[in-house]
Structures are given as structure tokens and as C-alpha cells.
Design a protein around this motif. Sequence first.
Motif, PDB file in Angstrom:
ATOM      1  N   ALA A 107      33.627  59.919  75.728  1.00  0.00           N
ATOM      2  CA  ALA A 107      34.503  59.663  74.584  1.00  0.00           C
ATOM      3  C   ALA A 107      34.198  60.613  73.439  1.00  0.00           C
ATOM      4  CB  ALA A 107      34.352  58.218  74.128  1.00  0.00           C
ATOM      5  N   CYS A 108      32.924  60.856  73.202  1.00  0.00           N
ATOM      6  CA  CYS A 108      32.525  61.759  72.126  1.00  0.00           C
ATOM      7  C   CYS A 108      33.010  63.182  72.389  1.00  0.00           C
ATOM      8  CB  CYS A 108      31.003  61.744  71.965  1.00  0.00           C
ATOM      9  SG  CYS A 108      30.374  62.907  70.751  1.00  0.00           S
ATOM     10  N   SER A 110      35.492  64.105  74.259  1.00  0.00           N
ATOM     11  CA  SER A 110      36.946  64.150  74.205  1.00  0.00           C
ATOM     12  C   SER A 110      37.437  64.062  72.766  1.00  0.00           C
ATOM     13  CB  SER A 110      37.534  63.006  75.033  1.00  0.00           C
ATOM     14  OG  SER A 110      38.933  62.958  74.921  1.00  0.00           O
ATOM     15  N   GLU A 111      36.859  63.158  72.007  1.00  0.00           N
ATOM     16  CA  GLU A 111      37.304  62.930  70.628  1.00  0.00           C
ATOM     17  C   GLU A 111      37.044  64.133  69.734  1.00  0.00           C
ATOM     18  OE1 GLU A 111      39.048  60.695  67.586  1.00  0.00           O
ATOM     19  OE2 GLU A 111      38.771  60.046  69.669  1.00  0.00           O
ATOM     20  N   ASN A 112      35.892  64.806  69.953  1.00  0.00           N
ATOM     21  CA  ASN A 112      35.463  65.867  69.045  1.00  0.00           C
ATOM     22  C   ASN A 112      35.530  67.257  69.659  1.00  0.00           C
ATOM     23  OD1 ASN A 112      34.430  64.206  66.658  1.00  0.00           O
ATOM     24  ND2 ASN A 112      33.327  63.283  68.377  1.00  0.00           N
ATOM     25  N   CYS A 205      32.079  60.509  63.707  1.00  0.00           N
ATOM     26  CA  CYS A 205      33.543  60.568  63.819  1.00  0.00           C
ATOM     27  C   CYS A 205      34.177  60.441  62.432  1.00  0.00           C
ATOM     28  CB  CYS A 205      34.067  59.488  64.759  1.00  0.00           C
ATOM     29  SG  CYS A 205      33.793  59.848  66.509  1.00  0.00           S
ATOM     30  N   ARG A 208      37.652  59.531  61.856  1.00  0.00           N
ATOM     31  CA  ARG A 208      38.002  58.146  62.166  1.00  0.00           C
ATOM     32  C   ARG A 208      37.516  57.201  61.064  1.00  0.00           C
ATOM     33  NH1 ARG A 208      39.340  56.992  67.451  1.00  0.00           N
ATOM     34  NH2 ARG A 208      38.392  54.921  67.271  1.00  0.00           N
ATOM     35  N   ALA A 216      34.188  56.893  68.173  1.00  0.00           N
ATOM     36  CA  ALA A 216      34.743  56.759  69.525  1.00  0.00           C
ATOM     37  C   ALA A 216      33.748  56.147  70.493  1.00  0.00           C
ATOM     38  CB  ALA A 216      35.202  58.129  70.019  1.00  0.00           C
TER      39      ALA A 216
END
Length: 602
Positions: A107-108, A110-112, A205, A208, A216
Motif C-alpha cells: 500500500a505504501c 502504491s500510494e507514494n 502520507c 492523506r 495507507a
Amino acid sequence: MGGVPGEGGGLYPLFGRGQDARPVACGEKSPYGRRERLWGWDSVLPNGLGGGDWSEVLRVRKSLLDCDYASGLEPLQSPPKKRNIRVQLGFVIDHSRCIGCHACTVACKSENDVPLGSFRTWVKYTEQGEFPSVRRGFSVLRCNQCEEPPCVDICPTSALGKSANGVVEVDPNSCIGCKSCMHACPYDALYINPSSGLAEKCHFCAHRTAIGLAPACAVVCPTEAIIPGDFDDPNSLVSRLKRERQLEVRKPEAGTVPNVFYAEVSAAGIDPGLTNQSHGSIWSEDLSGERADAESFRAAETKAREESSARTVYDVPRKMLWGWKITGYLWTKSIAAGAFPLALLAAWNSADPSTGTLKIGASGLGALLISLIFLSLTGLLLVLDLKRPERFLYILLRPNWKSWLVRGSYIIGAFGGLLTLALLLELFGLELGRMPAMVITVALVVLGAATAGYTGFLFAQAKGRVLWMRRGMWAHLILQAGVAGSSCLLLAHSLGLALDSSAHEFMRLSLGVTLALHLLMTLFEGRLAPKNRESEYHRTSQLITRGPYKVSHWGVGVVAGILLPLALLSEGPAALAGVLALVGLWTEKDLLVRAGQALPIS
């Protein structure tokens, strides 16, 4: 009220567990009592912060407040603007719940948009025991958002800093890619983006949290093992967990005051000194090269002491960040800092009281040129080692005065400026009074010593590389500059730089004395561990004295680089003694750079 609109409604709960699109039902329970939002009801903002329906925001905020009180729950976290105190975001990671699924890592990334081979958060697997009684543990590792972050202090351009919410962030417009922050971090939490050449790390994040969403990694964790929150809010869930449970942190002895706390984590998972990676890995490449040799040596030492050791069976790859360029920087700087100051000391009476001219003679001019040439090489090597060399002037234009990289740059600049002034005085035969001439002489000697020794204070800021934090390193570096400067001048004398008899004898004496003191400090290095980091220091220093680097250390650094030159100075060619001493110095500096990075620090 039924909850907060999910993705379709344009609003998200900040710390709602599970997927973003899933509504958080009023009063819904989680293993920690409720589904927490970062700033409670007061921080739900329109998705994207632009063009949102603010009446809807206010409605949802009121709904959340009603939900809290309808459920008999006080908000776990007060909005920071209402509390009027500072904020310190961080995590509690509950390893009684972690299943090692790597969802947080994926998730990290993908998110960043974290590049391949780099990580902002990762999971390490360790195993203890022998078949059939083997126990595997997981540890989720990441930036600790320290209250005393060493990466901030060492960064020469203030590219790293603590934001208003306590998160350590990187300013991409100021970073020069020097990698010093990566060595300063005891937790291996930074990396260089290969595309941009800039340092990057976990920023909680920020995009976010700015709009009321959880990081995330916390959102996707299927077992709610990652709990974010504000440790400065006594009513927050993370503060309650900190008070009520036995939590641990990584490397408290480093003095960084970390803000990632671990519940029920294996000691080997957060202390790299308790585990070993030489037994092979699952789902990842085995170690190779020097790092494999270092781990194998540690495994053999542990077995010889009949002690048990945990095994690291999965971890992310790490590379040595500094190599021959930094070795070259240390070596050329030693020559530059020693050559001309020693020539001045050899000609202490060069200030002629009758004419007031600073006379250094042909041999002094040669020493001056040697110092200038090698100081220029020092600067060139430093610039070439940057990932963004076109930004090197940021060190001078955007200085962080806490960083010894900045202080050292100004020391080198001042030393180079005085060397240039001395060169101009000699070339044009300009006259000075005796007092100004003596002031320049003393300043050159002092700045030469500072140029040699400041790296000891710079390395002391590298809290991730304990070997470099050795007490008294600044003094050892000054002694090594004496060795390098006198060796270089003796070698230059044999190649045509005519030293007069008194200067030649002074250089022989200087080389002998500094070599003897260099040997003494080398033999006592094992007793110069930094305070509170003794065990980690000894593990690393033994790689040099007893481990995979011992042949180079004892054979080249000590015997060929110190003992043979001392013998030759009494009954042999001084130039050969100088050559051997210079080779020995390169070897010792190279071992310092490489051995300091050989063992894992996370």
C-alpha cells in the motif's frame, strides 16, 4: 446517524479501519474499542480540498460528534487547533496481531510511488529455535518520526525538518543527494530515489492526513495492527496504549526519542544485533560480498561463544552508500591539511623581521601547491559523490549550521582562501608586517588542523554508523594529516622538491612522531566506543581487528603502513617510508568507510 460517506460521497474517515470506501457505522467497535479518526470529528474535509461542499462537511462533522456521544464515547483525539498544543504523530504497531502479509508495504509503495528496490515501510522476518521447535516473528519497520531526529541535524541544506504535526519531511527543492541523512538515521528509514537523486522517506502520507485520511498502511492492514495517532493528545488511542501496555521502541540508546512503539514484538525483530542473516533467506536474495562476509563472521563468533542467535530470513536489500570517493576525500584532505602547515612549522622563522615579507622559499611553494591541489581534489570528490551535484552550492547558500557538513565546507573554504592568499604573496613578493605574517601563519596551521579534524564531528552526527562515532576521532584525523603531509613532502623531496637539511630532518621527525601516535590510537580504538552504543560499536570494530578486514588492517594498515615506515626512518630511505605510510593511510580510511556500513542497522 448511519456513518460517513465513503468514496462515492467524497468524504472519508481519517482513521477508519478497512477499505476507504467502506462506511464507518455509528458506534462500530474495533479490537481497540472503536474506529478512530485522526483528529476525531473535527478533521473531516472535502475530498481534494477544492470545490467541496462545506455545508456537507459541517453536517458530517456534526454527525460524527453525535455518533460519538450516542455511543457513549468521548472523542479519542482532540482537534489540534482546539487543544492549542503541539502535535506529534506516530504509530503503535501491535505485533500480537501482525500476520506478516506485507499489505502495508504494498500500500505504501502504491500510494507514494516508491521506486523498485526502495521501501518506506517493510516487514522483516526473524526465526528462533531449531526444527521442530521454531518460532517466526514479524517486525514492521519504518521511519520513527523522532523528536530528536539526527537526519535533520546532519542535513547540510535544511532539506529535512519537523513539520507542525511532528512528522519529519524532506523538501525536494533543497535536497542535494549527499546521503548524509541516510547515515544519520539509526533505523535505515531513508533512501535515494534513483530517478530524481533525492532523499525520500515516510511522511505519514501527508497528502492523506492533510484531508483527514489515515496513512495507507493503516487503512489496508487486515488485522488493525498499525494504529496511528497523536502522542501529544493524552486522550488519543495511541497515548492510551502507551500508558496501558508494555511497549518498546527501536534503539532507545541512540537518543532520538522515537515515536513508533511496538507491542509484543520479538526482541530480534527490532534489534539487529540479536539476529543474523548468514543462514539464507526466503523469498529474497541472499547476502553477498562484504556484507555476507561480515554476517558470517558474526555467526561464527556467536557459535564460538556457544550463544544462540535468531536468524533473519526475510529483509529488504541494502547497499553500501559511500565508497572510494569518500575514502579518497578523507585521504586527499589529510594530505592537503598536513603538507603546507608542516612546511610552515619547519620554517618557523620565515617571517623576515627586516623586510616583513612572508618568505616560504621554493620548497614552501611546492608544499603550498601540494596543499592546494589536494584540497581541490577533496572538493571535487565531495561534489562527484552527490546525487545532485549541480546543487552543491546549496551547502553555502542554504546552510544548516547544525550540520558539520556545512561547518566543514566553510572551514575548507577558509583554508583554501588563506592558501591562495599565501600563494599570491609569494608569487608577487608582497610585503607584510611581521605581525600580519605571523597571524596568517598561525591561522593556516589552525585551519589545517580544523580541515583534518572536522570530519570526526561530522561522523559523530552519523548515528546510524556507530563505528564512525568513535570518541576522539577528530584528534586521530589530525594525527593522520601529520602522517600524510610529512610523507608527501618526503616523497616530493626525492622527486625534486628540494627541502633544506633542517626542513628534511623536521619532516622525518614529524613522520616518526605522528606515526607512533597514529599506532597508539589505532591500538586503542576498541576502547573509544561512543557512550551508550558500546555493544554495537564493538560488533563493528571487530570486523576490522578480527573479522573479514583483519588482513588488510594488520597487514597493510599497521605493519606496512606504520611499523615498516618507522623502521625505515631510522635506517632507510625516508621517501619509501612516506610511500608506505600513504598506502597504509588509504587502507585504514577505506576500512573505516566500508566496515562502518557492513552490518545491518535495521
